[in-house]
Design a protein around this motif. Structure first.
Motif, PDB file in Angstrom:
ATOM      1  N   ASN A  38      48.846  41.508  36.458  1.00 31.26           N
ATOM      2  CA  ASN A  38      49.479  40.590  35.667  1.00 31.26           C
ATOM      3  C   ASN A  38      48.273  39.447  35.253  1.00 31.26           C
ATOM      4  O   ASN A  38      48.382  38.470  34.498  1.00 31.26           O
ATOM      5  CB  ASN A  38      50.459  39.554  36.318  1.00 31.26           C
ATOM      6  CG  ASN A  38      51.751  40.303  36.817  1.00 31.26           C
ATOM      7  OD1 ASN A  38      51.971  41.279  35.768  1.00 31.26           O
ATOM      8  ND2 ASN A  38      52.600  40.237  37.657  1.00 31.26           N
ATOM      9  N   GLN A  39      47.191  39.754  35.815  1.00 29.64           N
ATOM     10  CA  GLN A  39      45.942  38.861  35.289  1.00 29.64           C
ATOM     11  C   GLN A  39      44.997  39.616  34.350  1.00 29.64           C
ATOM     12  O   GLN A  39      43.837  39.396  34.035  1.00 29.64           O
ATOM     13  CB  GLN A  39      45.100  38.400  36.654  1.00 29.64           C
ATOM     14  CG  GLN A  39      45.897  37.623  37.385  1.00 29.64           C
ATOM     15  CD  GLN A  39      45.004  36.950  38.507  1.00 29.64           C
ATOM     16  OE1 GLN A  39      44.064  36.134  38.451  1.00 29.64           O
ATOM     17  NE2 GLN A  39      45.464  37.391  39.741  1.00 29.64           N
TER      18      GLN A  39
ATOM     19  N   LYS B 164      47.017  47.616  25.758  1.00 30.38           N
ATOM     20  CA  LYS B 164      46.419  46.692  24.539  1.00 30.38           C
ATOM     21  C   LYS B 164      46.065  45.413  25.104  1.00 30.38           C
ATOM     22  O   LYS B 164      44.930  44.672  24.542  1.00 30.38           O
ATOM     23  CB  LYS B 164      47.536  46.698  23.345  1.00 30.38           C
ATOM     24  CG  LYS B 164      47.809  47.900  22.900  1.00 30.38           C
ATOM     25  CD  LYS B 164      46.756  48.752  22.350  1.00 30.38           C
ATOM     26  CE  LYS B 164      47.533  50.206  21.620  1.00 30.38           C
ATOM     27  NZ  LYS B 164      46.422  50.966  21.186  1.00 30.38           N
ATOM     28  N   ARG B 165      46.729  44.797  25.892  1.00 30.07           N
ATOM     29  CA  ARG B 165      46.243  43.537  26.511  1.00 30.07           C
ATOM     30  C   ARG B 165      45.437  43.599  27.709  1.00 30.07           C
ATOM     31  O   ARG B 165      45.274  42.387  28.148  1.00 30.07           O
ATOM     32  CB  ARG B 165      47.898  42.949  26.984  1.00 30.07           C
ATOM     33  CG  ARG B 165      48.645  42.616  25.556  1.00 30.07           C
ATOM     34  CD  ARG B 165      49.865  41.717  25.734  1.00 30.07           C
ATOM     35  NE  ARG B 165      50.907  41.657  24.704  1.00 30.07           N
ATOM     36  CZ  ARG B 165      52.056  40.894  24.640  1.00 30.07           C
ATOM     37  NH1 ARG B 165      52.308  40.365  25.793  1.00 30.07           N
ATOM     38  NH2 ARG B 165      52.623  41.001  23.596  1.00 30.07           N
ATOM     39  N   ALA B 166      45.220  44.641  28.183  1.00 27.61           N
ATOM     40  CA  ALA B 166      44.090  44.537  29.385  1.00 27.61           C
ATOM     41  C   ALA B 166      42.946  43.872  29.100  1.00 27.61           C
ATOM     42  O   ALA B 166      42.320  44.206  27.935  1.00 27.61           O
ATOM     43  CB  ALA B 166      44.400  46.022  30.039  1.00 27.61           C
ATOM     44  N   LYS B 167      42.343  43.387  30.092  1.00 32.16           N
ATOM     45  CA  LYS B 167      40.835  42.742  30.213  1.00 32.16           C
ATOM     46  C   LYS B 167      40.063  43.608  30.617  1.00 32.16           C
ATOM     47  O   LYS B 167      38.784  43.573  30.442  1.00 32.16           O
ATOM     48  CB  LYS B 167      41.032  41.367  30.717  1.00 32.16           C
ATOM     49  CG  LYS B 167      41.825  40.351  30.083  1.00 32.16           C
ATOM     50  CD  LYS B 167      41.897  39.121  30.724  1.00 32.16           C
ATOM     51  CE  LYS B 167      42.833  37.976  30.198  1.00 32.16           C
ATOM     52  NZ  LYS B 167      42.908  36.658  31.048  1.00 32.16           N
ATOM     53  N   GLY B 168      40.445  44.479  31.519  1.00 32.44           N
ATOM     54  CA  GLY B 168      39.944  45.759  31.998  1.00 32.44           C
ATOM     55  C   GLY B 168      40.839  46.329  33.009  1.00 32.44           C
ATOM     56  O   GLY B 168      42.079  46.414  32.900  1.00 32.44           O
TER      57      GLY B 168
ATOM     58  N   ILE C  89      44.903  51.880  37.853  1.00 30.55           N
ATOM     59  CA  ILE C  89      45.035  53.431  37.242  1.00 30.55           C
ATOM     60  C   ILE C  89      44.311  54.282  38.403  1.00 30.55           C
ATOM     61  O   ILE C  89      43.347  54.055  38.814  1.00 30.55           O
ATOM     62  CB  ILE C  89      44.306  53.585  35.899  1.00 30.55           C
ATOM     63  CG1 ILE C  89      44.650  52.480  35.016  1.00 30.55           C
ATOM     64  CG2 ILE C  89      44.898  54.986  35.540  1.00 30.55           C
ATOM     65  CD1 ILE C  89      46.297  52.458  34.649  1.00 30.55           C
ATOM     66  N   ALA C  90      45.312  54.903  39.199  1.00 33.10           N
ATOM     67  CA  ALA C  90      44.845  55.993  40.238  1.00 33.10           C
ATOM     68  C   ALA C  90      44.942  57.289  39.633  1.00 33.10           C
ATOM     69  O   ALA C  90      45.734  57.860  38.742  1.00 33.10           O
ATOM     70  CB  ALA C  90      45.944  55.961  41.382  1.00 33.10           C
TER      71      ALA C  90
ATOM     72  N   VAL D 241      35.274  49.612  38.581  1.00 28.20           N
ATOM     73  CA  VAL D 241      36.014  48.347  37.745  1.00 28.20           C
ATOM     74  C   VAL D 241      35.565  48.209  36.475  1.00 28.20           C
ATOM     75  O   VAL D 241      34.313  48.421  36.267  1.00 28.20           O
ATOM     76  CB  VAL D 241      35.784  47.196  38.703  1.00 28.20           C
ATOM     77  CG1 VAL D 241      36.365  45.751  38.059  1.00 28.20           C
ATOM     78  CG2 VAL D 241      36.547  47.244  39.914  1.00 28.20           C
ATOM     79  N   LEU D 242      36.225  48.198  35.356  1.00 30.21           N
ATOM     80  CA  LEU D 242      35.996  48.277  34.203  1.00 30.21           C
ATOM     81  C   LEU D 242      36.375  46.986  33.305  1.00 30.21           C
ATOM     82  O   LEU D 242      37.520  46.472  33.877  1.00 30.21           O
ATOM     83  CB  LEU D 242      36.467  49.276  33.263  1.00 30.21           C
ATOM     84  CG  LEU D 242      36.631  50.884  33.967  1.00 30.21           C
ATOM     85  CD1 LEU D 242      37.340  51.911  33.110  1.00 30.21           C
ATOM     86  CD2 LEU D 242      35.040  51.096  34.270  1.00 30.21           C
ATOM     87  N   GLN D 243      35.564  46.538  32.461  1.00 30.80           N
ATOM     88  CA  GLN D 243      35.758  45.256  31.683  1.00 30.80           C
ATOM     89  C   GLN D 243      35.757  45.731  30.414  1.00 30.80           C
ATOM     90  O   GLN D 243      34.958  46.147  29.999  1.00 30.80           O
ATOM     91  CB  GLN D 243      35.019  44.133  31.979  1.00 30.80           C
ATOM     92  CG  GLN D 243      35.428  42.912  31.449  1.00 30.80           C
ATOM     93  CD  GLN D 243      34.510  41.633  31.614  1.00 30.80           C
ATOM     94  OE1 GLN D 243      33.034  41.902  31.946  1.00 30.80           O
ATOM     95  NE2 GLN D 243      34.816  40.503  31.791  1.00 30.80           N
ATOM     96  N   LYS D 244      36.848  45.206  29.601  1.00 29.20           N
ATOM     97  CA  LYS D 244      36.747  45.337  27.989  1.00 29.20           C
ATOM     98  C   LYS D 244      35.751  44.345  27.524  1.00 29.20           C
ATOM     99  O   LYS D 244      35.834  43.243  27.660  1.00 29.20           O
ATOM    100  CB  LYS D 244      38.047  45.065  27.363  1.00 29.20           C
ATOM    101  CG  LYS D 244      39.003  46.244  27.668  1.00 29.20           C
ATOM    102  CD  LYS D 244      40.350  46.048  27.037  1.00 29.20           C
ATOM    103  CE  LYS D 244      41.307  47.129  26.868  1.00 29.20           C
ATOM    104  NZ  LYS D 244      42.555  46.895  26.229  1.00 29.20           N
TER     105      LYS D 244
END
Length: 219
Positions: free
Chosen positions: A100-101, A67-71, A106-107, A159-162
């Protein structure tokens, strides 16, 4: 004259049949091309679909769980591939550096274990323990996820970004430019991409060629 007319009629009929056959093959080729294009995977800027896959701890994991991930740093990798093995320590470091940033790693193991037994589920558990994986190591059962992304190698990184509730692809390709020796790396593709996203800057290198083993597909 009669024989000439018969010959001409046969020739015209033959040309018509050839034209029909050629047109039919052209349609078939077009269908094959369209089918191939439909499974080519994501490009930079596309929205990446979520997935739900089994982790080595037996639990199901989705991107939506974070939920708190930025990507995310999604890495298609495996046990047996020499290239993947060379990158394992660097993959662990990427997760430690960025989760932590807001950018956890995810592998996903896309290989069919019937084709490559070293990439079986139990072997994944053992490998993760041996190498001290700090991230989920998921199995792509049924090989349904890697074609969506367009992964072709192990390792292959997305690499993904929300953005507005969607996971947008920002980088596709290799981890860096030297799989053999981490001390000789001069281009840190994934690290640079994530750092740019953290700083709200554009990613300079958005796509590179993934270097690794081909994904082992069920026969």
């Amino acid at each position: 004259m009669k024989h000439l007319k018969i010959l001409m009629a046969a020739l015209i009929a033959g040309i018509g049949l050839l034209s029909f056959t050629t047109t039919d093959h052209e349609k078939e080729g077009s269908q094959k091309t369209n089918t191939s294009a439909s499974v080519k995977g994501y490009e930079v800027g596309d929205e990446a679909a979520d997935f739900k896959l089994k982790n080595i701890d037996g639990k199901m994991v989705s991107l939506s769980d974070y939920k708190r991930a930025k990507g995310f740093i999604v890495v298609f990798t495996c046990n047996h591939c020499p290239y993947a093995k060379k990158y394992e320590d660097r993959i662990v470091e990427l997760d430690k550096k960025f989760k932590n940033q807001g950018y956890p790693l995810i592998a996903v193991n896309p290989n069919d274990p019937n084709v490559q037994p070293e990439d079986g589920y139990q072997q994944m558990i053992e490998r993760a323990k041996q190498k001290g994986f700090t991230f989920p190591y998921l199995v792509d059962e049924g090989q349904k996820v890697y074609p969506l992304y367009g992964a072709t190698k192990t390792p292959h990184v997305f690499v993904l970004q929300k953005e507005n509730g969607k996971n947008i692809v920002k980088y596709i390709g290799a981890i860096d430019n030297n799989y053999e020796n981490p001390n000789d790396v001069s281009e840190y593709y994934v690290q640079d991409a994530v750092n740019a996203l953290i700083k709200s800057e554009p990613v300079k290198m958005t796509k590179t060629v993934a270097i690794g083993c081909t994904i082992k597909v069920k026969k």
